[in-house]
Design a protein around this motif. Structure first.
Motif, mmCIF file in Angstrom:
data_model
loop_
_atom_site.group_PDB
_atom_site.id
_atom_site.type_symbol
_atom_site.label_atom_id
_atom_site.label_comp_id
_atom_site.label_asym_id
_atom_site.label_seq_id
_atom_site.Cartn_x
_atom_site.Cartn_y
_atom_site.Cartn_z
ATOM 1 N N ASP A 98 0.854 -1.203 -0.029
ATOM 2 C CA ASP A 98 -0.033 0.340 0.187
ATOM 3 C C ASP A 98 0.894 1.312 0.093
ATOM 4 O OD1 ASP A 98 0.863 0.008 2.621
ATOM 5 O OD2 ASP A 98 -0.946 -0.468 3.426
ATOM 6 N N LEU A 99 2.335 1.099 0.073
ATOM 7 C CA LEU A 99 3.209 2.237 0.122
ATOM 8 C C LEU A 99 2.905 3.292 1.190
ATOM 9 C CD1 LEU A 99 3.001 2.916 -3.890
ATOM 10 C CD2 LEU A 99 5.007 2.217 -2.441
ATOM 11 N N GLN A 100 2.453 2.863 2.286
ATOM 12 C CA GLN A 100 2.561 3.324 3.439
ATOM 13 C C GLN A 100 3.971 3.502 3.877
ATOM 14 O OE1 GLN A 100 -1.203 1.852 5.523
ATOM 15 N NE2 GLN A 100 -1.216 3.873 6.323
ATOM 16 N N ASP A 101 4.514 2.466 3.808
ATOM 17 C CA ASP A 101 6.088 2.301 4.057
ATOM 18 C C ASP A 101 6.962 2.819 3.104
ATOM 19 O OD1 ASP A 101 5.094 1.332 6.904
ATOM 20 O OD2 ASP A 101 5.032 -0.673 5.867
ATOM 21 N N PRO A 102 7.661 3.904 2.894
ATOM 22 C CA PRO A 102 8.283 4.238 1.871
ATOM 23 C C PRO A 102 9.653 3.430 1.317
ATOM 24 C CG PRO A 102 8.107 6.068 3.579
ATOM 25 C CD PRO A 102 7.803 4.758 4.432
ATOM 26 N N PRO A 103 9.408 2.608 0.536
ATOM 27 C CA PRO A 103 10.703 1.947 -0.050
ATOM 28 C C PRO A 103 12.086 2.680 -0.107
ATOM 29 C CG PRO A 103 9.083 2.229 -1.863
ATOM 30 C CD PRO A 103 8.560 2.839 -0.441
ATOM 31 N N GLU A 104 11.987 4.142 -0.380
ATOM 32 C CA GLU A 104 13.078 5.067 -0.407
ATOM 33 C C GLU A 104 13.936 4.739 0.794
ATOM 34 O OE1 GLU A 104 9.941 6.014 -3.254
ATOM 35 O OE2 GLU A 104 9.944 5.637 -1.115
ATOM 36 N N LEU A 105 13.421 4.289 1.903
ATOM 37 C CA LEU A 105 14.382 4.121 3.256
ATOM 38 C C LEU A 105 15.134 3.197 3.202
ATOM 39 C CD1 LEU A 105 11.451 5.187 5.809
ATOM 40 C CD2 LEU A 105 13.440 6.511 4.704
ATOM 41 N N LEU A 106 15.109 2.282 2.096
ATOM 42 C CA LEU A 106 16.121 0.966 2.136
ATOM 43 C C LEU A 106 17.485 1.348 2.161
ATOM 44 C CD1 LEU A 106 16.632 -2.174 1.399
ATOM 45 C CD2 LEU A 106 16.625 -1.384 -0.867
ATOM 46 N N ALA A 107 17.918 2.383 1.601
ATOM 47 C CA ALA A 107 19.442 2.958 1.726
ATOM 48 C C ALA A 107 19.853 3.015 2.931
ATOM 49 C CB ALA A 107 19.755 3.879 0.593
ATOM 50 N N ASP A 108 18.957 3.763 3.678
ATOM 51 C CA ASP A 108 19.298 4.117 5.031
ATOM 52 C C ASP A 108 19.016 3.053 6.067
ATOM 53 O OD1 ASP A 108 19.466 6.961 4.257
ATOM 54 O OD2 ASP A 108 17.615 7.373 4.686
ATOM 55 N N MET A 109 18.391 2.267 5.840
ATOM 56 C CA MET A 109 18.206 0.923 6.707
ATOM 57 C C MET A 109 19.165 0.286 6.477
ATOM 58 S SD MET A 109 14.184 0.177 5.970
ATOM 59 C CE MET A 109 14.050 -0.927 7.356
ATOM 60 N N ARG A 110 19.986 -0.084 5.077
ATOM 61 C CA ARG A 110 20.978 -0.887 5.059
ATOM 62 C C ARG A 110 22.445 -0.091 5.729
ATOM 63 N NH1 ARG A 110 23.178 -1.723 0.214
ATOM 64 N NH2 ARG A 110 23.632 -3.849 0.559
ATOM 65 N N ALA A 111 22.485 1.050 5.651
ATOM 66 C CA ALA A 111 23.400 1.895 6.480
ATOM 67 C C ALA A 111 23.443 1.543 7.798
ATOM 68 C CB ALA A 111 23.475 3.372 5.907
ATOM 69 N N VAL A 112 22.258 1.600 8.304
ATOM 70 C CA VAL A 112 22.030 1.296 9.871
ATOM 71 C C VAL A 112 22.538 -0.134 10.248
ATOM 72 C CG1 VAL A 112 20.408 1.277 11.731
ATOM 73 C CG2 VAL A 112 20.161 3.060 10.096
ATOM 74 N N MET A 113 22.153 -0.979 9.310
ATOM 75 C CA MET A 113 22.490 -2.610 9.524
ATOM 76 C C MET A 113 23.953 -2.890 9.461
ATOM 77 S SD MET A 113 21.022 -5.722 7.259
ATOM 78 C CE MET A 113 19.643 -6.034 8.212
ATOM 79 N N THR A 114 24.613 -2.230 8.567
ATOM 80 C CA THR A 114 26.049 -2.144 8.609
ATOM 81 C C THR A 114 26.885 -1.577 9.674
ATOM 82 O OG1 THR A 114 25.975 -2.188 5.988
ATOM 83 C CG2 THR A 114 28.157 -1.688 7.060
ATOM 84 N N ALA A 115 26.388 -0.289 9.906
ATOM 85 C CA ALA A 115 26.929 0.397 11.174
ATOM 86 C C ALA A 115 26.665 -0.277 12.489
ATOM 87 C CB ALA A 115 26.366 1.799 11.240
ATOM 88 N N GLU A 116 25.499 -0.889 12.741
ATOM 89 C CA GLU A 116 25.193 -1.546 14.022
ATOM 90 C C GLU A 116 25.653 -3.044 14.099
ATOM 91 O OE1 GLU A 116 24.252 -0.040 16.836
ATOM 92 O OE2 GLU A 116 23.646 1.925 15.582
ATOM 93 N N GLY A 117 26.100 -3.506 12.725
ATOM 94 C CA GLY A 117 26.140 -4.979 12.727
ATOM 95 C C GLY A 117 25.444 -5.640 13.050
ATOM 96 N N ALA A 118 24.033 -5.130 12.525
ATOM 97 C CA ALA A 118 22.814 -5.793 13.101
ATOM 98 C C ALA A 118 22.133 -6.868 11.788
ATOM 99 C CB ALA A 118 21.667 -4.730 13.399
ATOM 100 N N ASP A 119 21.392 -7.702 12.538
ATOM 101 C CA ASP A 119 20.567 -8.823 11.612
ATOM 102 C C ASP A 119 19.131 -8.429 11.313
ATOM 103 O OD1 ASP A 119 22.486 -11.482 11.167
ATOM 104 O OD2 ASP A 119 22.904 -10.890 13.257
ATOM 105 N N VAL A 120 18.674 -7.372 11.929
ATOM 106 C CA VAL A 120 17.305 -6.967 11.777
ATOM 107 C C VAL A 120 17.181 -5.548 12.092
ATOM 108 C CG1 VAL A 120 15.043 -7.236 12.315
ATOM 109 C CG2 VAL A 120 16.251 -9.257 12.287
ATOM 110 N N VAL A 121 16.937 -4.818 11.136
ATOM 111 C CA VAL A 121 16.573 -3.479 11.423
ATOM 112 C C VAL A 121 15.003 -3.525 11.081
ATOM 113 C CG1 VAL A 121 16.911 -1.185 10.517
ATOM 114 C CG2 VAL A 121 18.760 -2.569 10.456
ATOM 115 N N TYR A 122 14.643 -2.968 12.372
ATOM 116 C CA TYR A 122 12.898 -2.905 12.460
ATOM 117 C C TYR A 122 12.610 -1.450 12.457
ATOM 118 C CZ TYR A 122 13.556 -2.530 17.577
ATOM 119 O OH TYR A 122 14.127 -2.507 18.625
ATOM 120 N N ALA A 123 11.474 -1.197 11.272
ATOM 121 C CA ALA A 123 11.077 0.130 11.369
ATOM 122 C C ALA A 123 10.029 0.587 12.444
ATOM 123 C CB ALA A 123 10.513 0.512 9.962
#
Length: 333
Positions: A98-123
């Motif tokens: 339904d596009l309520q969750d913006p797919p354009e946040l993907l790059a930022d979520m990947r950056a958080v995953m890398t920086a935090e060494g995380a397996d899950v980044v939950y919005a």
């Protein structure tokens, strides 16, 4: 077999009017994040509009798009399970159609995953645009109630919108239960999980696929799947009523020996109805858990795939796909 760097999994139900916009935005976000090394998995959950025809057309034009058509409407959580089961990416983004969750946040979520060494980044939803006061109130109350009664800490104000590593997804796919509450199951598997704050947008088109009845069923699945608190409440209610009955017996005995008659039958009927209601409530709680055991004992596939368009690389380990067999087994000779 080459494993793409990213899979985007999207369950869909009667979303034909927004699929082209969805595909364009998700494709652009995936390309910006990982280039062409990605796949998009659209799962058609028994839609009654032209969703499957649109998905087939999109899959024919985009070699990175996989369209999965389930045999019937299985429900959002099982449709999402099918997409997760059949995707093959090293990282997996879960997002609704339904596009309520913006797919354009993907790059930022990947950056958080890398920086935090995380397996899950939950919005985590900071704001919820375009939703009624009742929906916001009930959603906030549900998450806080769930946090109080469940044995597994589940993040507040989160949906299924999240980015996962392959090992976290593989751990999730090892959980075979039928009544699935995926955001709770992801929390249960553990690993390092970090929040990502965002503002949820208004729906691009259509109306919510979660009316009040489905929301209540979803809440029951969440509570009974991750907590035995309702059974404990039933025991506590029984103990409280035992002591209340004992006090009532003392009251009746005093009235008998002092010669004061008990007037009317209203109080008697009130107590009878109250006790009957509590008994039915307790039986209903027990029935919920027995019902789950009954469904799980059948060990049916979680989903059935009718048709596929595009290059599916994953195997149906939790469901059935024609030509593959049930639960990931090879087809019979």
């Amino acid at each position: 077999m080459h494993r793409p760097a990213l899979s985007v999994v999207i369950p869909c139900y009667n979303e034909a009017e927004c699929l082209e916009v969805l595909h364009a935005r998700v494709s652009a976000a995936a390309r910006a994040a990982v280039g062409e090394d990605h796949e998009i998995v659209l799962v058609n959950d028994g839609s009654r509009d032209a969703s499957w025809a649109v998905m087939q057309r999109l899959a024919a034009a985009d070699p990175r798009l996989v369209a999965v058509n389930l045999s019937r409407n299985h429900g959002h959580q099982l449709a999402l399970t099918a997409g997760l089961d059949l995707c093959s990416g090293a990282q997996i983004l879960i997002i609704d159609a339904d596009l309520q969750d913006p797919p354009e946040l993907l790059a930022d979520m990947r950056a958080v995953m890398t920086a935090e060494g995380a397996d899950v980044v939950y919005a985590v939803r900071r704001r919820r645009e375009g939703e009624t006061f009742f929906k916001k109130l009930t959603a906030a109350a549900f998450y806080r109630f769930l946090d109080r009664v469940t044995d597994t800490p589940i993040p507040l104000d989160t949906g299924d919108f999240r980015l996962m590593s392959r090992r976290a997804l593989d751990a999730l796919l090892s959980l075979p239960e039928q009544a699935r509450f995926i955001r709770g199951m992801v929390a249960w598997v553990g690993f390092r999980q970090v929040p990502f704050l965002y503002d949820r947008h208004e729906r691009h088109a259509g109306e919510t696929k979660y009316p009040l009845s489905k929301m209540l069923r979803f809440a029951f699945d969440a509570v009974t799947g991750f907590s035995t608190a309702p059974l404990r409440w039933a025991s506590h209610i029984g103990i409280a009523l035992f002591f209340l009955s004992f006090l009532l017996l003392i009251y009746i005995a005093i009235g008998f020996f002092t010669g004061s008659a008990v007037q009317g039958w209203t109080s008697l009927m009130l107590i009878t109805v109250f006790l009957g209601a509590v008994q039915m409530l307790v039986l209903g709680m027990i029935g919920e858990y027995l019902g789950r055991l009954y469904v799980e004992s059948k060990r049916r596939p979680l989903y059935l795939v009718a048709d596929v368009a595009g290059p599916v690389q994953g195997r149906a380990t939790l469901g059935y796909r024609a030509g593959q067999g049930a639960m990931g087994e090879p087809p019979a000779a």
